[in-house]
Scaffold this motif. Structure first.
Motif, PDB file in Angstrom:
ATOM      1  N   HIS A   1     -17.455 -14.676  -7.926  1.00 34.14           N
ATOM      2  CA  HIS A   1     -17.907 -13.710  -6.918  1.00 34.14           C
ATOM      3  C   HIS A   1     -19.169 -14.197  -6.228  1.00 34.14           C
ATOM      4  O   HIS A   1     -19.828 -15.127  -6.678  1.00 34.14           O
ATOM      5  CB  HIS A   1     -18.188 -12.356  -7.594  1.00 34.14           C
TER       6      HIS A   1
ATOM      7  N   HIS B   1     -20.075 -17.887  -7.839  1.00 31.83           N
ATOM      8  CA  HIS B   1     -20.413 -18.238  -9.230  1.00 31.83           C
ATOM      9  C   HIS B   1     -19.726 -17.239 -10.161  1.00 31.83           C
ATOM     10  O   HIS B   1     -19.177 -16.216  -9.704  1.00 31.83           O
ATOM     11  CB  HIS B   1     -21.933 -18.174  -9.438  1.00 31.83           C
TER      12      HIS B   1
ATOM     13  N   TYR C   1     -29.978 -19.182  -7.246  1.00 31.30           N
ATOM     14  CA  TYR C   1     -28.857 -19.344  -6.324  1.00 31.30           C
ATOM     15  C   TYR C   1     -28.944 -18.275  -5.236  1.00 31.30           C
ATOM     16  O   TYR C   1     -29.674 -17.289  -5.379  1.00 31.30           O
ATOM     17  CB  TYR C   1     -27.501 -19.302  -7.066  1.00 31.30           C
TER      18      TYR C   1
ATOM     19  N   ASP D   1     -22.785 -12.505  -5.232  1.00 29.86           N
ATOM     20  CA  ASP D   1     -23.554 -11.298  -5.552  1.00 29.86           C
ATOM     21  C   ASP D   1     -23.797 -10.434  -4.312  1.00 29.86           C
ATOM     22  O   ASP D   1     -23.874  -9.207  -4.408  1.00 29.86           O
ATOM     23  CB  ASP D   1     -24.898 -11.666  -6.199  1.00 29.86           C
TER      24      ASP D   1
ATOM     25  N   HIS E   1     -30.348 -11.824 -15.734  1.00 32.41           N
ATOM     26  CA  HIS E   1     -29.802 -11.879 -14.387  1.00 32.41           C
ATOM     27  C   HIS E   1     -30.790 -11.117 -13.518  1.00 32.41           C
ATOM     28  O   HIS E   1     -30.963  -9.905 -13.677  1.00 32.41           O
ATOM     29  CB  HIS E   1     -28.413 -11.223 -14.342  1.00 32.41           C
TER      30      HIS E   1
HETATM   31 FE   LIG Z   1     -23.133 -12.719 -10.159  1.00 33.51          FE
END
Ligand SMILES: [Fe+2]
Ligand SMILES: O=C(O)CCC(=O)C(=O)O
Length: 289
Positions: A134, A207, A201, A136, A223
């Motif tokens: 996906h 990712h 990223y 983000d 995260h």
């Molecule tokens: Fe993600």
């Protein structure tokens, strides 16, 4: 026909490299590993603060819906609202100078200030399957496309990340792909890195959290992402870190957690996120929240 612009390996830089070099790699590849992003004493302090919270977090838990339950799976300890448990996270991670520089370069042109989008701990245990691949930024699906980068994301390793224990897998260069292109499995590169390192990223980079099916290790990482100050955040950080806790944190952490108003007056806009038409971070400082 061959596919252009596929980078074979992740670029590794270090926290002592210039922010310009980190931004350049991020813009070129869509992702970059910053080795020794956190000093080892910071990693140790965070692990001590969070060990009991993680131990109390059930891997099988309630989510907003089944789609997101499948995304995280039932082998992952998932701790949210980290700033309310770990002051070290708030001061040393959320306010990290590399995030400040990278967000300034990538998000700065499109907002008056950026904010924390989400700060979660994901401990992916043995048996965890790979997440679906996906971007983000697709949480803001209503944004007209194309659009400038709206999000700077990262996974910070609190233990060593390997391809076997579920290191995040990244499609390098995918931030520049045509809208209809989706990665094949062999286009994903594992962000293998030591505890204390981080992979940064872009919100536009494909990712997925990797599978942890051949190791007996618990892959622990944050995260953490930042978004333009005028977009709604994934986590409601103000409710997750309420005023009585936020008031004990550094002012910059308070701002990034959403207590700072978005002030676009200087560029012909207006204010967002005020309370009583004042900046909530000032109210917090004055004990008025
Ligand atoms: Fe993600
Ligand atoms: O845990 C990971 O490696 C990736 C997590 C992720 O991509 C997400 O939650 O959006």
């Amino acid at each position: 026909m061959g596919r252009p612009n596929i980078e074979a390996e992740m670029t590794h830089l270090s926290r002592t490299d210039s922010s310009d070099a980190i931004v350049e790699a991020l813009n070129r590849d869509g992702a970059v590993i910053v080795d020794e992003f956190l000093h080892s004493d910071v990693v140790d302090a965070i692990n001590v603060e969070l060990d009991p919270v993680i131990a109390a977090a059930p891997t099988s838990r309630t989510f907003i819906n089944d789609t997101i339950a499948d995304f995280f799976g039932d082998r992952t300890s998932h701790v949210t609202g980290i700033a309310s448990y770990s002051p070290t996270f708030a001061s040393e991670v959320v306010c990290h100078p590399i995030y400040e520089d990278v967000c300034g370069a990538i998000l700065g042109p499109s907002c008056a200030s950026w904010q924390l989008n989400v700060g979660h701990l994901l401990q992916r245990g043995p048996g965890a399957e790979q997440q679906f691949i996906h971007r983000d930024q697709d949480v803001w699906t209503y944004l007209p496309k194309p659009h400038p980068e709206v999000e700077v994301a990262s996974i910070v390793a609190l233990r060593d990340f390997s391809a076997d224990n579920g290191a995040t897998r990244i499609a390098l260069g995918s931030h520049r792909w045509d809208p209809d292109r989706y990665p094949t499995d062999d286009e994903l590169v594992a962000a293998e890195m030591a505890a204390g390192s981080a992979v940064l990223y872009l919100g536009s980079t494909f990712h997925a959290g990797g599978a942890n099916v051949t190791s007996d290790e618990f892959r622990r990482g944050f995260h953490l992402s930042f978004v333009l100050g005028w977009l709604r955040t994934e986590e409601n950080n103000v409710l997750a870190t309420p005023p009585e806790v936020a008031s004990t944190l550094p002012r910059r952490a308070q701002e990034l957690l959403g207590y700072g108003a978005h002030d676009a007056i200087a560029t012909g806009g207006g204010y967002l996120g005020t309370v009583d038409v004042r900046d909530p971070v000032e109210l917090l400082a004055n004990g008025e929240l």
